[in-house]
Scaffold this motif. Structure first.
Motif, PDB file in Angstrom:
ATOM      1  N   SER A  23       0.974  -1.343   0.131  1.00  0.00           N
ATOM      2  CA  SER A  23       0.020  -0.060   0.017  1.00  0.00           C
ATOM      3  C   SER A  23       0.848   1.023  -0.012  1.00  0.00           C
ATOM      4  N   ASP A  24       1.856   1.185   0.655  1.00  0.00           N
ATOM      5  CA  ASP A  24       2.707   2.431   0.903  1.00  0.00           C
ATOM      6  C   ASP A  24       3.387   2.597  -0.539  1.00  0.00           C
ATOM      7  N   ALA A  25       3.706   1.600  -1.225  1.00  0.00           N
ATOM      8  CA  ALA A  25       4.449   1.699  -2.683  1.00  0.00           C
ATOM      9  C   ALA A  25       3.416   2.432  -3.667  1.00  0.00           C
ATOM     10  N   LEU A  26       2.081   1.769  -3.414  1.00  0.00           N
ATOM     11  CA  LEU A  26       1.157   2.348  -4.488  1.00  0.00           C
ATOM     12  C   LEU A  26       0.889   4.002  -3.986  1.00  0.00           C
ATOM     13  N   TYR A  86       3.490   9.553   8.274  1.00  0.00           N
ATOM     14  CA  TYR A  86       4.255   8.554   7.291  1.00  0.00           C
ATOM     15  C   TYR A  86       4.063   8.876   5.916  1.00  0.00           C
ATOM     16  N   ILE A  87       2.808   8.998   5.342  1.00  0.00           N
ATOM     17  CA  ILE A  87       2.729   9.244   3.972  1.00  0.00           C
ATOM     18  C   ILE A  87       3.487  10.663   3.320  1.00  0.00           C
ATOM     19  N   THR A  88       3.490  11.696   4.408  1.00  0.00           N
ATOM     20  CA  THR A  88       4.018  12.786   3.981  1.00  0.00           C
ATOM     21  C   THR A  88       5.668  12.802   4.017  1.00  0.00           C
ATOM     22  N   ALA A  89       6.042  11.806   5.117  1.00  0.00           N
ATOM     23  CA  ALA A  89       7.642  11.263   4.859  1.00  0.00           C
ATOM     24  C   ALA A  89       7.933  10.479   3.686  1.00  0.00           C
ATOM     25  N   LEU A  90       6.893   9.749   3.285  1.00  0.00           N
ATOM     26  CA  LEU A  90       6.958   8.764   2.094  1.00  0.00           C
ATOM     27  C   LEU A  90       7.206   9.694   0.792  1.00  0.00           C
ATOM     28  N   GLY A  91       6.711  10.735   0.646  1.00  0.00           N
ATOM     29  CA  GLY A  91       6.988  11.537  -0.444  1.00  0.00           C
ATOM     30  C   GLY A  91       8.181  12.515  -0.493  1.00  0.00           C
ATOM     31  N   MET A  92       9.014  12.219   0.611  1.00  0.00           N
ATOM     32  CA  MET A  92      10.359  12.978   0.701  1.00  0.00           C
ATOM     33  C   MET A  92      11.572  12.165   0.852  1.00  0.00           C
ATOM     34  N   MET A  93      11.418  10.821   1.063  1.00  0.00           N
ATOM     35  CA  MET A  93      12.507  10.022   1.011  1.00  0.00           C
ATOM     36  C   MET A  93      12.171   8.774   0.308  1.00  0.00           C
ATOM     37  N   PRO A  94      13.043   7.685   0.107  1.00  0.00           N
ATOM     38  CA  PRO A  94      13.067   6.609  -0.348  1.00  0.00           C
ATOM     39  C   PRO A  94      12.100   5.638   0.507  1.00  0.00           C
ATOM     40  N   ILE A  95      11.432   4.736  -0.280  1.00  0.00           N
ATOM     41  CA  ILE A  95      10.620   3.943   0.586  1.00  0.00           C
ATOM     42  C   ILE A  95      11.199   2.838   1.594  1.00  0.00           C
ATOM     43  N   ALA A  96      12.204   2.355   1.115  1.00  0.00           N
ATOM     44  CA  ALA A  96      13.298   1.678   2.160  1.00  0.00           C
ATOM     45  C   ALA A  96      13.720   2.380   3.253  1.00  0.00           C
ATOM     46  N   ASN A  97      14.120   3.605   3.236  1.00  0.00           N
ATOM     47  CA  ASN A  97      14.535   4.384   4.281  1.00  0.00           C
ATOM     48  C   ASN A  97      13.411   4.530   5.206  1.00  0.00           C
ATOM     49  N   ALA A  98      12.166   4.971   4.819  1.00  0.00           N
ATOM     50  CA  ALA A  98      11.003   5.173   5.759  1.00  0.00           C
ATOM     51  C   ALA A  98      10.873   3.968   6.413  1.00  0.00           C
ATOM     52  N   LEU A 215      -6.343   0.054  -5.239  1.00  0.00           N
ATOM     53  CA  LEU A 215      -5.910  -1.370  -4.544  1.00  0.00           C
ATOM     54  C   LEU A 215      -5.192  -0.905  -3.380  1.00  0.00           C
ATOM     55  N   ALA A 216      -4.277   0.420  -3.294  1.00  0.00           N
ATOM     56  CA  ALA A 216      -3.942   0.604  -1.864  1.00  0.00           C
ATOM     57  C   ALA A 216      -4.961   0.459  -0.662  1.00  0.00           C
ATOM     58  N   SER A 217      -6.259   0.835  -0.879  1.00  0.00           N
ATOM     59  CA  SER A 217      -7.266   0.806   0.054  1.00  0.00           C
ATOM     60  C   SER A 217      -7.456  -0.781   0.455  1.00  0.00           C
ATOM     61  N   VAL A 218      -7.443  -1.618  -0.373  1.00  0.00           N
ATOM     62  CA  VAL A 218      -7.737  -3.111  -0.008  1.00  0.00           C
ATOM     63  C   VAL A 218      -6.488  -3.493   0.588  1.00  0.00           C
ATOM     64  N   LEU A 219      -5.296  -3.001   0.483  1.00  0.00           N
ATOM     65  CA  LEU A 219      -4.428  -3.593   1.032  1.00  0.00           C
ATOM     66  C   LEU A 219      -4.163  -3.039   2.405  1.00  0.00           C
ATOM     67  N   VAL A 220      -4.443  -1.663   2.603  1.00  0.00           N
ATOM     68  CA  VAL A 220      -4.607  -1.003   4.006  1.00  0.00           C
ATOM     69  C   VAL A 220      -5.681  -1.823   4.816  1.00  0.00           C
ATOM     70  N   LEU A 221      -6.740  -2.099   4.191  1.00  0.00           N
ATOM     71  CA  LEU A 221      -7.735  -2.881   4.788  1.00  0.00           C
ATOM     72  C   LEU A 221      -7.069  -4.261   5.488  1.00  0.00           C
ATOM     73  N   ILE A 222      -6.409  -5.075   4.686  1.00  0.00           N
ATOM     74  CA  ILE A 222      -5.839  -6.174   5.016  1.00  0.00           C
ATOM     75  C   ILE A 222      -4.929  -5.739   5.962  1.00  0.00           C
ATOM     76  N   ILE A 248      11.878  -6.719   3.892  1.00  0.00           N
ATOM     77  CA  ILE A 248      12.191  -7.688   2.939  1.00  0.00           C
ATOM     78  C   ILE A 248      10.998  -6.975   1.797  1.00  0.00           C
ATOM     79  N   TRP A 249       9.906  -6.803   2.076  1.00  0.00           N
ATOM     80  CA  TRP A 249       9.068  -6.462   1.065  1.00  0.00           C
ATOM     81  C   TRP A 249       9.507  -4.932   0.695  1.00  0.00           C
ATOM     82  N   SER A 250       9.710  -4.109   1.528  1.00  0.00           N
ATOM     83  CA  SER A 250      10.252  -2.723   1.100  1.00  0.00           C
ATOM     84  C   SER A 250      11.553  -2.841   0.152  1.00  0.00           C
ATOM     85  N   ALA A 251      12.260  -3.684   0.248  1.00  0.00           N
ATOM     86  CA  ALA A 251      13.572  -3.652  -0.396  1.00  0.00           C
ATOM     87  C   ALA A 251      13.017  -4.386  -1.913  1.00  0.00           C
TER      88      ALA A 251
END
Length: 303
Positions: A23-26, A86-98, A215-222, A248-251
């Motif tokens: 969901s974060d990647a999306l 988190y979503i604000t930070a996600l737009g400012m740095m790589p997903i792996a770092n966050a 799709l991110a919404s469905v994954l957030v629900l999960i 692992i997923w983030s990488a």
């Protein structure tokens, strides 16, 4: 082999991390054309509709007054703040770092569980969690330049996530997990709507962005549901370290969709984190096996 509650909780946590990472990647894929408030609102709206229909179908709906229960209200507040930061930070740095910064959560959660919930935790599991945290530091390799606004936002997210997980553990068992998820999703959607204007106002939503957020919404629900089940099933001190699965997923997601190629230190750190989780699981299995033996060895008191 029968599953213990801790084993079930660990599996729920692993599924939760997979859902949140995807969901974060999306969300990251659309943050360049939409602000964080808009993303949170639309994602939360879809999630609310889906989870409400699911809860209604399964007979899990309760009076909305449950939101007034202190632990549920605290959980919702923490979840909303975590999403925003988190979503604000996600737009400012790589997903792996966050994601890597968030890996400090298990250690803090375990400490909180021991201090406030009096959960037992042996020195070996403590050591394993600390070793896992060292692995995270190897991945991040922090330096003075790493403490940016994005990093501080991610650290703030970490602290409120700890409070959220501890609050989840204290929610009454009489409240179905799906009802907690409904309250959380609706509240976060409202929070996102309130943030949209201060963060730049509403932006046009393309079909591609719309499909990504759906799709991110469905994954957030999960992720929501699995996290709640994890926190309410097993001991926090055992379940929390399985958040490391998100590394692992983030990488993988960073490599496939954002061109982030992990270096050798990232692989070394990830190996340490994974080994820590496996050892923690091993120690729990050994502790569970030793309990019946200890009970049988206790002297019997004549009636």
């Amino acid at each position: 082999m029968p599953r213990t509650k801790n084993t079930q909780g660990a599996l729920y946590m692993a599924a939760s991390m997979a859902g949140f990472a995807c969901s974060d990647a999306l969300s990251k894929s659309v943050i360049s054309v939409m602000n964080a408030g808009e993303i949170i609102f639309i994602r939360g709206l879809f999630t609310s509709i889906i989870v409400y229909l699911l809860a209604r179908h399964m007979g899990a709906l309760r009076s909305w007054k449950v939101i007034l229960q202190p632990m549920i209200a605290l959980r919702i507040a923490c979840e909303a703040i975590a999403a925003g930061t988190y979503i604000t930070a996600l737009g400012m740095m790589p997903i792996a770092n966050a994601s890597a910064i968030q890996q400090a959560v298990p250690l803090a959660v375990t400490l909180g569980a021991a201090l406030f919930l009096k959960e037992p935790i042996g020195w070996r599991r403590c050591a394993a969690i600390i070793v896992g945290f060292i692995g995270v530091l190897i991945i991040v390799r922090p330096d003075p330049q790493g403490f940016t606004t994005a990093a501080l936002l991610s650290i703030a997210c970490m602290f409120v996530t700890v409070a959220r997980d501890l609050a989840t553990r204290c929610i009454s068992k009489d409240v179905p997990s799906l009802m907690v998820t409904v309250c959380t999703a609706v509240s976060i959607s409202i929070f996102g709507a309130l943030l949209t204007e201060p963060l730049g106002g509403w932006q046009p939503v393309s079909l591609t962005s719309f499909s990504h957020i759906l799709l991110a919404s469905v994954l957030v629900l999960i992720g929501y549901q699995a996290t709640i089940l994890a926190m309410r099933t097993g001991e926090i001190s055992f379940v929390a370290p399985f958040r490391y699965v998100s590394l692992i997923w983030s990488a993988l997601l960073g490599l496939l969709f954002f061109g982030e190629v992990p270096d050798v230190w990232t692989f070394i750190g990830a190996a340490i984190v994974i080994a820590s989780g496996i050892y923690t699981f091993y120690r729990e299995r050994k502790r569970q096996a030793a309990q019946p033996i200890a009970q049988e060895s206790e002297p019997r008191v004549p009636a």
